[in-house]
Design an enzyme around this catalytic site. Structure first.
Site, PDB file in Angstrom:
ATOM      1  CG  PHE A  83      -1.929  -0.964   1.374  1.00  0.00           C
ATOM      2  CD1 PHE A  83      -3.102  -0.842   0.642  1.00  0.00           C
ATOM      3  CD2 PHE A  83      -1.787  -2.054   2.207  1.00  0.00           C
ATOM      4  CE1 PHE A  83      -4.106  -1.788   0.746  1.00  0.00           C
ATOM      5  CE2 PHE A  83      -2.788  -3.003   2.321  1.00  0.00           C
ATOM      6  CZ  PHE A  83      -3.951  -2.881   1.589  1.00  0.00           C
ATOM      7  CE  LYS A  87      -4.374   8.660   1.267  1.00  0.00           C
ATOM      8  NZ  LYS A  87      -5.367   7.907   2.004  1.00  0.00           N
ATOM      9  CB  SER A 127      -6.246   3.726  -8.515  1.00  0.00           C
ATOM     10  OG  SER A 127      -7.208   4.724  -8.698  1.00  0.00           O
ATOM     11  CB  THR A 129      -6.911   6.848 -11.203  1.00  0.00           C
ATOM     12  OG1 THR A 129      -6.709   8.123 -11.768  1.00  0.00           O
ATOM     13  CG2 THR A 129      -5.571   6.206 -10.958  1.00  0.00           C
ATOM     14  CE1 TYR A 152      -2.488   7.580  -6.117  1.00  0.00           C
ATOM     15  CE2 TYR A 152      -4.235   7.979  -7.713  1.00  0.00           C
ATOM     16  CZ  TYR A 152      -3.746   7.299  -6.616  1.00  0.00           C
ATOM     17  OH  TYR A 152      -4.525   6.323  -6.033  1.00  0.00           O
ATOM     18  CE  LYS A 156      -1.786   3.968  -6.675  1.00  0.00           C
ATOM     19  NZ  LYS A 156      -1.162   3.178  -5.604  1.00  0.00           N
ATOM     20  CG  PHE A 181     -14.120   1.407  -8.779  1.00  0.00           C
ATOM     21  CD1 PHE A 181     -13.406   0.223  -9.014  1.00  0.00           C
ATOM     22  CD2 PHE A 181     -14.549   2.126  -9.872  1.00  0.00           C
ATOM     23  CE1 PHE A 181     -13.160  -0.242 -10.314  1.00  0.00           C
ATOM     24  CE2 PHE A 181     -14.320   1.677 -11.170  1.00  0.00           C
ATOM     25  CZ  PHE A 181     -13.623   0.492 -11.392  1.00  0.00           C
TER      26      PHE A 181
HETATM   27  N1  UFG Z   1     -15.874  16.228  -4.677  1.00  0.00           N
HETATM   28  C1  UFG Z   1     -16.586  17.375  -4.378  1.00  0.00           C
HETATM   29  N2  UFG Z   1     -16.143  18.166  -3.362  1.00  0.00           N
HETATM   30  C2  UFG Z   1     -15.037  17.877  -2.623  1.00  0.00           C
HETATM   31  C3  UFG Z   1     -14.322  16.695  -2.933  1.00  0.00           C
HETATM   32  C4  UFG Z   1     -14.761  15.907  -3.971  1.00  0.00           C
HETATM   33  O1  UFG Z   1     -17.587  17.677  -5.018  1.00  0.00           O
HETATM   34  O2  UFG Z   1     -14.691  18.644  -1.716  1.00  0.00           O
HETATM   35  C5  UFG Z   1     -16.346  15.352  -5.758  1.00  0.00           C
HETATM   36  C6  UFG Z   1     -15.354  15.224  -6.882  1.00  0.00           C
HETATM   37  O3  UFG Z   1     -15.551  16.245  -7.834  1.00  0.00           O
HETATM   38  C7  UFG Z   1     -15.692  13.830  -7.429  1.00  0.00           C
HETATM   39  C8  UFG Z   1     -16.186  13.067  -6.195  1.00  0.00           C
HETATM   40  O4  UFG Z   1     -16.506  14.050  -5.231  1.00  0.00           O
HETATM   41  O5  UFG Z   1     -16.741  13.922  -8.329  1.00  0.00           O
HETATM   42  C9  UFG Z   1     -15.157  12.120  -5.626  1.00  0.00           C
HETATM   43  O6  UFG Z   1     -13.942  12.836  -5.442  1.00  0.00           O
HETATM   44  P1  UFG Z   1     -12.723  12.282  -4.586  1.00  0.00           P
HETATM   45  O7  UFG Z   1     -11.682  13.324  -4.542  1.00  0.00           O
HETATM   46  O8  UFG Z   1     -13.227  11.743  -3.284  1.00  0.00           O
HETATM   47  O9  UFG Z   1     -12.203  10.997  -5.420  1.00  0.00           O
HETATM   48  P2  UFG Z   1     -11.863  10.866  -6.989  1.00  0.00           P
HETATM   49  O10 UFG Z   1     -13.008  10.192  -7.632  1.00  0.00           O
HETATM   50  O11 UFG Z   1     -11.382  12.153  -7.503  1.00  0.00           O
HETATM   51  O12 UFG Z   1     -10.687   9.796  -6.979  1.00  0.00           O
HETATM   52  C10 UFG Z   1      -9.368  10.147  -6.636  1.00  0.00           C
HETATM   53  C11 UFG Z   1      -8.385   9.337  -7.480  1.00  0.00           C
HETATM   54  C12 UFG Z   1      -8.385   7.894  -7.111  1.00  0.00           C
HETATM   55  C13 UFG Z   1      -8.161   7.758  -5.680  1.00  0.00           C
HETATM   56  C14 UFG Z   1      -9.217   8.528  -4.962  1.00  0.00           C
HETATM   57  C15 UFG Z   1      -9.051   8.425  -3.502  1.00  0.00           C
HETATM   58  O13 UFG Z   1      -8.674   9.465  -8.831  1.00  0.00           O
HETATM   59  O14 UFG Z   1      -7.358   7.217  -7.768  1.00  0.00           O
HETATM   60  O15 UFG Z   1      -9.149   9.910  -5.333  1.00  0.00           O
HETATM   61  O16 UFG Z   1      -7.854   8.998  -3.095  1.00  0.00           O
HETATM   62  F1  UFG Z   1      -8.216   6.445  -5.336  1.00  0.00           F
END
Ligand code: UFG
Length: 342
Positions: A83, A87, A127, A129, A152, A156, A181
């Site tokens: 892990f 990140k 991920s 991603t 990042y 991966k 996910f």
């Molecule tokens: N979001 C908001 N407001 C915030 C934070 C997020 O609206 O304050 C939205 C984002 O726009 C997105 C959703 O919530 O639509 C999820 O966002 P996250 O940041 O929680 O996660 P992501 O889908 O962006 O995923 C990213 C990386 C992954 C990683 C994951 C967790 O792409 O590889 O973060 O770290 F695993």
């Protein structure tokens, strides 16, 4: 029969600590290694309290080849779950060299030492991603990977490729990449959970901190996407369910059956949930208000992605079990624990 032992690098982190708990519950011995750069010894304490096992902990930076080599000599383990990595997607754009250095060096060190010392099995934290903005949803493991949208994500993809090539070349090395996910929630005991340092970058920690009054208002990044309610869609997977997927992957590699030496699995629920839907459910399930406002889109966000987890269901015998409501309740219980609210 002698117990199998698993080295969990990054085991003081969010997913690592939950995985250590599930491994121990499944009868494995566990060694936790972590450099504590973005994690906390309290998570190791939490693992010990939940399991009643005095899990060994070693403070080691996996980029430090000498120190990691000593760890490999000190403990007898057959399997590694790796892990340990940086990140934060946004940070990786501003500090790409840090990400390439940390994530690639640590991974190469682990795989090289496994080969040198005859350790056969590795599970790598990948991920969703790696899919980027896929042409169709849900994504399966056969969905082509698109060019990564951040350093990042690039690390991966690169580590997946390194693992694929290494297991193809070296007899006796097996690897499974799990494409996570969006992991959310906390252990039902509320003794371990996610502990973002500083301003949370991910949705659920921001939601829980807003509900707790630590943040004034959650910004929702865009409501004009081509989705039913205009907000992004993700596949939110309970962290304990995700942890169990690692146990299933280790079991598969430790079993004797013949199989491909390198395998990839999507680890998700198969259900897409919009940001607005998630916030609404959080409020309903926990009976709390989450102040929020719609702001502009966040750079780099993909519109929608969710998993087809059929392969993991069938081959690993794993499936997500906890409901979104249970997971959102656990996230809130953990936040209250952190704030001393209960
Ligand atoms: N979001 C908001 N407001 C915030 C934070 C997020 O609206 O304050 C939205 C984002 O726009 C997105 C959703 O919530 O639509 C999820 O966002 P996250 O940041 O929680 O996660 P992501 O889908 O962006 O995923 C990213 C990386 C992954 C990683 C994951 C967790 O792409 O590889 O973060 O770290 F695993």
């Amino acid at each position: 029969m002698e117990k199998q032992c698993v080295l969990v690098t990054g085991g003081a982190g969010y997913i690592g600590s939950h995985t250590a708990v599930e491994l121990i519950a499944a009868g494995y011995d566990v060694v936790i290694a972590d450099d504590l750069s973005n994690s906390d010894l309290r998570a190791v304490e939490g693992v010990r309290r939940i399991t009643g096992v005095e899990v060994p902990f070693e403070q080691v930076d996996c980029c430090d080849r000498e120190a990691l080599g000593r760890l490999f000599r000190q403990y007898r383990f057959d399997s590694v779950i790796h892990f340990a990595a940086s990140k934060a997607v946004g940070e990786s754009v501003h500090e790409p060299l840090k990400y390439y250095r940390n994530n690639l060096t640590s991974f190469l060190n682990v795989v090289e030492l496994m080969r040198a010392t005859g350790r056969p099995n590795i599970v790598f934290s990948s991920s969703c991603t790696v899919y980027g903005e896929a042409d169709a949803q849900p994504v399966t493991e056969r969905t082509p990977r698109k060019p990564a949208t951040s350093p990042y994500g690039n690390t991966k993809q690169m580590c997946e490729d390194v693992l694929r090539d290494a297991v193809a070349a070296y007899e006796g090395l097996r690897g499974i990449a799990l494409r996570y996910f969006n992991p959310i929630g906390a252990h039902p005991s509320a003794l371990i959970g996610e502990q973002p340092q500083g301003m949370p970058q991910n949705l659920v920690p921001y939601v829980t901190q807003t509900a707790a009054g630590i943040r004034e208002c959650l910004s929702i990044f865009g409501d004009d996407y081509p989705t039913p309610d205009g907000s992004n869609i993700r596949d939110y997977i309970d962290v304990t369910d995700l942890a169990r997927a690692h146990v299933a992957a280790i079991r598969r590699m430790c079993g004797g059956a013949r199989r491909a030496d390198y395998e990839v699995f999507n680890i998700g629920t198969g259900r897409g949930v919009s940001v607005l839907e998630l916030v609404r459910r959080f409020e309903q399930v926990n009976g709390v208000k989450v102040n929020h406002r719609i702001v502009g889109r966040r750079e780099g966000d993909i519109v929608a992605i969710w998993a087809d987890p059929t392969l993991a269901n069938e081959v690993l015998g794993w499936r997500a079990e906890r409901t979104l409501d249970q997971t959102l309740a656990s996230a809130w219980a953990w936040q209250k624990h952190l704030c001393g609210m209960e």
